[in-house]
Design an enzyme around this catalytic site. Sequence first.
Site, PDB file in Angstrom:
ATOM      1  N   GLU A 203      69.112  38.616  46.169  1.00 58.61           N
ATOM      2  CA  GLU A 203      69.371  39.052  47.549  1.00 58.61           C
ATOM      3  C   GLU A 203      69.291  40.578  47.601  1.00 58.61           C
ATOM      4  O   GLU A 203      69.410  41.237  46.553  1.00 58.61           O
ATOM      5  CB  GLU A 203      70.775  38.600  47.980  1.00 58.61           C
ATOM      6  CG  GLU A 203      70.919  37.092  47.951  1.00 58.61           C
ATOM      7  CD  GLU A 203      72.288  36.614  48.403  1.00 58.61           C
ATOM      8  OE1 GLU A 203      73.162  37.459  48.708  1.00 58.61           O
ATOM      9  OE2 GLU A 203      72.472  35.385  48.453  1.00 58.61           O
ATOM     10  N   PRO A 204      69.166  41.144  48.784  1.00 51.11           N
ATOM     11  CA  PRO A 204      69.100  42.610  48.863  1.00 51.11           C
ATOM     12  C   PRO A 204      70.284  43.283  48.151  1.00 51.11           C
ATOM     13  O   PRO A 204      70.139  44.348  47.575  1.00 51.11           O
ATOM     14  CB  PRO A 204      69.118  42.884  50.371  1.00 51.11           C
ATOM     15  CG  PRO A 204      68.527  41.641  50.980  1.00 51.11           C
ATOM     16  CD  PRO A 204      68.946  40.500  50.100  1.00 51.11           C
TER      17      PRO A 204
ATOM     18  N   GLY B 182      71.127  41.394  42.528  1.00 51.06           N
ATOM     19  CA  GLY B 182      70.004  41.131  41.628  1.00 51.06           C
ATOM     20  C   GLY B 182      70.540  40.784  40.257  1.00 51.06           C
ATOM     21  O   GLY B 182      70.791  39.620  39.941  1.00 51.06           O
ATOM     22  N   SER B 183      70.784  41.811  39.444  1.00 48.18           N
ATOM     23  CA  SER B 183      71.334  41.590  38.098  1.00 48.18           C
ATOM     24  C   SER B 183      72.665  40.855  38.177  1.00 48.18           C
ATOM     25  O   SER B 183      72.956  39.967  37.374  1.00 48.18           O
ATOM     26  CB  SER B 183      71.564  42.929  37.395  1.00 48.18           C
ATOM     27  OG  SER B 183      70.360  43.650  37.306  1.00 48.18           O
TER      28      SER B 183
ATOM     29  N   ARG C 298      63.872  33.289  28.720  1.00 52.75           N
ATOM     30  CA  ARG C 298      63.568  34.694  28.442  1.00 52.75           C
ATOM     31  C   ARG C 298      62.434  34.869  27.428  1.00 52.75           C
ATOM     32  O   ARG C 298      61.596  35.754  27.597  1.00 52.75           O
ATOM     33  CB  ARG C 298      64.834  35.427  27.989  1.00 52.75           C
ATOM     34  CG  ARG C 298      65.611  35.970  29.170  1.00 52.75           C
ATOM     35  CD  ARG C 298      66.981  36.427  28.798  1.00 52.75           C
ATOM     36  NE  ARG C 298      67.902  35.315  28.812  1.00 52.75           N
ATOM     37  CZ  ARG C 298      68.924  35.159  27.966  1.00 52.75           C
ATOM     38  NH1 ARG C 298      69.127  36.051  27.020  1.00 52.75           N
ATOM     39  NH2 ARG C 298      69.717  34.127  28.062  1.00 52.75           N
TER      40      ARG C 298
ATOM     41  N   LEU D 119      41.944  55.846  26.954  1.00 59.62           N
ATOM     42  CA  LEU D 119      40.810  55.830  27.878  1.00 59.62           C
ATOM     43  C   LEU D 119      40.687  57.138  28.661  1.00 59.62           C
ATOM     44  O   LEU D 119      39.633  57.437  29.208  1.00 59.62           O
ATOM     45  CB  LEU D 119      40.938  54.663  28.866  1.00 59.62           C
ATOM     46  CG  LEU D 119      40.209  53.380  28.486  1.00 59.62           C
ATOM     47  CD1 LEU D 119      40.930  52.648  27.362  1.00 59.62           C
ATOM     48  CD2 LEU D 119      40.076  52.448  29.682  1.00 59.62           C
TER      49      LEU D 119
ATOM     50  N   GLU E 112      63.894  38.237  35.600  1.00 64.25           N
ATOM     51  CA  GLU E 112      64.775  37.379  34.801  1.00 64.25           C
ATOM     52  C   GLU E 112      65.693  38.154  33.849  1.00 64.25           C
ATOM     53  O   GLU E 112      65.805  37.846  32.668  1.00 64.25           O
ATOM     54  CB  GLU E 112      63.953  36.316  34.052  1.00 64.25           C
ATOM     55  CG  GLU E 112      63.355  35.312  35.032  1.00 64.25           C
ATOM     56  CD  GLU E 112      62.880  34.026  34.384  1.00 64.25           C
ATOM     57  OE1 GLU E 112      63.471  33.605  33.373  1.00 64.25           O
ATOM     58  OE2 GLU E 112      61.907  33.477  34.901  1.00 64.25           O
ATOM     59  N   GLY E 113      66.308  39.177  34.407  1.00 66.99           N
ATOM     60  CA  GLY E 113      67.240  39.992  33.605  1.00 66.99           C
ATOM     61  C   GLY E 113      66.557  41.246  33.115  1.00 66.99           C
ATOM     62  O   GLY E 113      65.658  41.176  32.270  1.00 66.99           O
TER      63      GLY E 113
HETATM   64  C1  LIG Z   1      57.853  40.875  40.455  1.00 68.28           C
HETATM   65  C2  LIG Z   1      59.215  40.295  40.696  1.00 68.28           C
HETATM   66  C3  LIG Z   1      59.384  38.924  40.915  1.00 68.28           C
HETATM   67  C4  LIG Z   1      60.649  38.360  41.151  1.00 68.28           C
HETATM   68  N1  LIG Z   1      60.759  36.997  41.397  1.00 68.28           N
HETATM   69  C5  LIG Z   1      61.986  36.469  41.726  1.00 68.28           C
HETATM   70  C6  LIG Z   1      62.121  35.070  42.088  1.00 68.28           C
HETATM   71  O1  LIG Z   1      61.131  34.297  42.135  1.00 68.28           O
HETATM   72  N2  LIG Z   1      63.362  34.593  42.400  1.00 68.28           N
HETATM   73  C7  LIG Z   1      64.474  35.407  42.381  1.00 68.28           C
HETATM   74  O2  LIG Z   1      65.563  34.921  42.698  1.00 68.28           O
HETATM   75  N3  LIG Z   1      64.355  36.746  42.052  1.00 68.28           N
HETATM   76  C8  LIG Z   1      63.149  37.296  41.732  1.00 68.28           C
HETATM   77  N4  LIG Z   1      63.024  38.646  41.426  1.00 68.28           N
HETATM   78  C9  LIG Z   1      64.197  39.509  41.455  1.00 68.28           C
HETATM   79  C10 LIG Z   1      64.673  39.933  40.085  1.00 68.28           C
HETATM   80  O3  LIG Z   1      65.290  38.861  39.434  1.00 68.28           O
HETATM   81  C11 LIG Z   1      65.598  41.136  40.278  1.00 68.28           C
HETATM   82  O4  LIG Z   1      64.782  42.231  40.682  1.00 68.28           O
HETATM   83  C12 LIG Z   1      66.357  41.483  39.031  1.00 68.28           C
HETATM   84  O5  LIG Z   1      67.346  40.522  38.796  1.00 68.28           O
HETATM   85  C13 LIG Z   1      67.017  42.861  39.111  1.00 68.28           C
HETATM   86  O6  LIG Z   1      67.797  42.945  40.260  1.00 68.28           O
HETATM   87  P1  LIG Z   1      67.665  44.198  41.255  1.00 68.28           P
HETATM   88  O7  LIG Z   1      66.232  44.450  41.507  1.00 68.28           O
HETATM   89  O8  LIG Z   1      68.552  43.957  42.425  1.00 68.28           O
HETATM   90  O9  LIG Z   1      68.201  45.428  40.440  1.00 68.28           O
HETATM   91  P2  LIG Z   1      69.727  45.829  40.187  1.00 68.28           P
HETATM   92  O10 LIG Z   1      70.504  44.683  39.695  1.00 68.28           O
HETATM   93  O11 LIG Z   1      70.223  46.556  41.384  1.00 68.28           O
HETATM   94  O12 LIG Z   1      69.537  46.852  39.002  1.00 68.28           O
HETATM   95  C14 LIG Z   1      69.066  48.187  39.199  1.00 68.28           C
HETATM   96  C15 LIG Z   1      69.115  48.896  37.847  1.00 68.28           C
HETATM   97  O13 LIG Z   1      70.472  48.947  37.375  1.00 68.28           O
HETATM   98  C16 LIG Z   1      70.586  48.331  36.093  1.00 68.28           C
HETATM   99  N5  LIG Z   1      71.855  47.603  35.998  1.00 68.28           N
HETATM  100  C17 LIG Z   1      72.332  46.657  36.846  1.00 68.28           C
HETATM  101  N6  LIG Z   1      73.535  46.213  36.427  1.00 68.28           N
HETATM  102  C18 LIG Z   1      73.836  46.889  35.291  1.00 68.28           C
HETATM  103  C19 LIG Z   1      74.931  46.883  34.382  1.00 68.28           C
HETATM  104  N7  LIG Z   1      75.982  46.064  34.556  1.00 68.28           N
HETATM  105  N8  LIG Z   1      74.871  47.715  33.317  1.00 68.28           N
HETATM  106  C20 LIG Z   1      73.802  48.523  33.108  1.00 68.28           C
HETATM  107  N9  LIG Z   1      72.739  48.589  33.930  1.00 68.28           N
HETATM  108  C21 LIG Z   1      72.749  47.779  35.009  1.00 68.28           C
HETATM  109  C22 LIG Z   1      69.413  47.384  35.992  1.00 68.28           C
HETATM  110  O14 LIG Z   1      69.031  47.166  34.659  1.00 68.28           O
HETATM  111  C23 LIG Z   1      68.328  48.146  36.755  1.00 68.28           C
HETATM  112  O15 LIG Z   1      67.733  49.081  35.930  1.00 68.28           O
HETATM  113  C24 LIG Z   1      61.785  39.206  41.169  1.00 68.28           C
HETATM  114  C25 LIG Z   1      61.623  40.592  40.928  1.00 68.28           C
HETATM  115  C26 LIG Z   1      60.367  41.132  40.699  1.00 68.28           C
HETATM  116  C27 LIG Z   1      60.214  42.647  40.470  1.00 68.28           C
END
Ligand SMILES: Cc1cc2nc3c(=O)[nH]c(=O)nc-3n(C[C@H](O)[C@H](O)[C@H](O)COP(=O)(O)OP(=O)(O)OC[C@H]3O[C@@H](n4cnc5c(N)ncnc54)[C@H](O)[C@@H]3O)c2cc1C
Length: 388
Positions: free
Chosen positions: A132-133, A136-137, A253, A343, A368-369
């Site tokens: 969701e917006p 994520g993580s 993973r 290149l 996926e993490g």
């Molecule tokens: C190409 C693509 C395809 C995707 N497909 C899907 C899909 O089919 N279904 C679905 O549900 N999702 C999907 N996603 C979403 C994806 O799972 C999330 O982008 C991912 O989980 C990271 O969440 P976020 O982007 O909100 O980043 P955030 O969680 O906001 O993280 C931002 C940064 O902070 C770091 N961070 C976060 N928490 C911590 C912590 N506790 N300690 C240290 N560092 C931390 C992260 O490593 C990252 O560098 C997709 C994303 C991409 C880019």
Amino acid sequence: MDFSVDDAARERIEALRAFGREHVRPAGLEADREGRPIPVGHAYFDAAMQHGYGRTRWGREDADAGASNTRMALLLAEEFAYWDRGVMIANPGPSLPEQSVIGMGTDEQKERYLGPFVAPDRPRWACFAMTEPGAGSDAAAIQTRARKDGDGWILNGAKCFIGSASRSDWILVQATLDPTKGRAAQRAFFVEQGTPGLGPFKTEKKMGLKAYESASFSLTDVRVPAANLLGGEARYERKAGFKAAMQTFNAGRPVIAANAVGIGRAALDEAIRFAREHDLLGRDRVRDRIEAMARKVRMARLVCLRAGQLADLRRANIQEASMSKALAATVALESASLGLELLGAAGARGDALIEKLYRDAKAMDIVEGTGQIQRMIIARQLVGLPRN
Ligand SMILES: Cc1cc2nc3c(=O)[nH]c(=O)nc-3n(C[C@H](O)[C@H](O)[C@H](O)COP(=O)(O)OP(=O)(O)OC[C@H]3O[C@@H](n4cnc5c(N)ncnc54)[C@H](O)[C@@H]3O)c2cc1C
């Protein structure tokens, strides 16, 4: 550690290699150049269906046997991503939620939602919506609400970056009964395409992996029947045992890691091709880069296969699975970066394969993490702390 594969496995990889050369790489390059996902009616999907993609593993003895061989699946995942990782995810089929439905779905849900994928009449998709917006993580933070309403459920919320969402027959939506109660309050619901309140869908603009659609959408008073709760109500009484079982080994993973190895290998081959064509192989510094790429790609493949081997043995592999993903995603990016350096200006042109690989590789560290999350999991395991 024996990672060898038999003749039948080698034949499957060879067949995929031929398919990749003829169909996958061209479809991926076309989508990248045009900056949009492969359209639903594209000839690529007919070729993919003929090659056997788009079908469910559910109820297929041959596929079930293959699925228990994680190493085989990893080698195929590497090979597909070598030709184009975005196209691999664009493939029709029940994809990400398939395993959840096989493992947790009721018999009626398997029949209703996987049945159409047994012998599909056309390319069909399904997807899993977690992100969701604002979540994520930290998947425990999702805000999409599920509220009991008579004999059904009402869903409200927003999802983003969901693969193939607008073209999916159904979406498995993760929602919460109470956002203050974390994962324990989360449930998954089947939402069929066309259900009032689902959408509109907006295709996200991505830096790489353009061949597949990643979409955001909202759920506004979406009503689904009680039968759409994954596993039915009864499942939640025996949840604890299931959760424990899921945490002992992980096959997801290492697949991303294998994809990353494939991208790294593609970058290596592209660098060698360029150096040979431009008579650069006699230079030490060119060979140094090629050696670094090859060494790291091979190292990443070994860690990835080790994680797969442990999964095949049904042994705990949380650390190895996270190590494989953290390592391989970094290696893919490094390999593509070294290739770009080699290149030079030719690689920086917008139509060079190597710069596309660089953009594709970055996403492998996010999906996926993220890399940070994998490193956190590894560190907590090493010092004996629970995963989170
Ligand atoms: C190409 C693509 C395809 C995707 N497909 C899907 C899909 O089919 N279904 C679905 O549900 N999702 C999907 N996603 C979403 C994806 O799972 C999330 O982008 C991912 O989980 C990271 O969440 P976020 O982007 O909100 O980043 P955030 O969680 O906001 O993280 C931002 C940064 O902070 C770091 N961070 C976060 N928490 C911590 C912590 N506790 N300690 C240290 N560092 C931390 C992260 O490593 C990252 O560098 C997709 C994303 C991409 C880019």
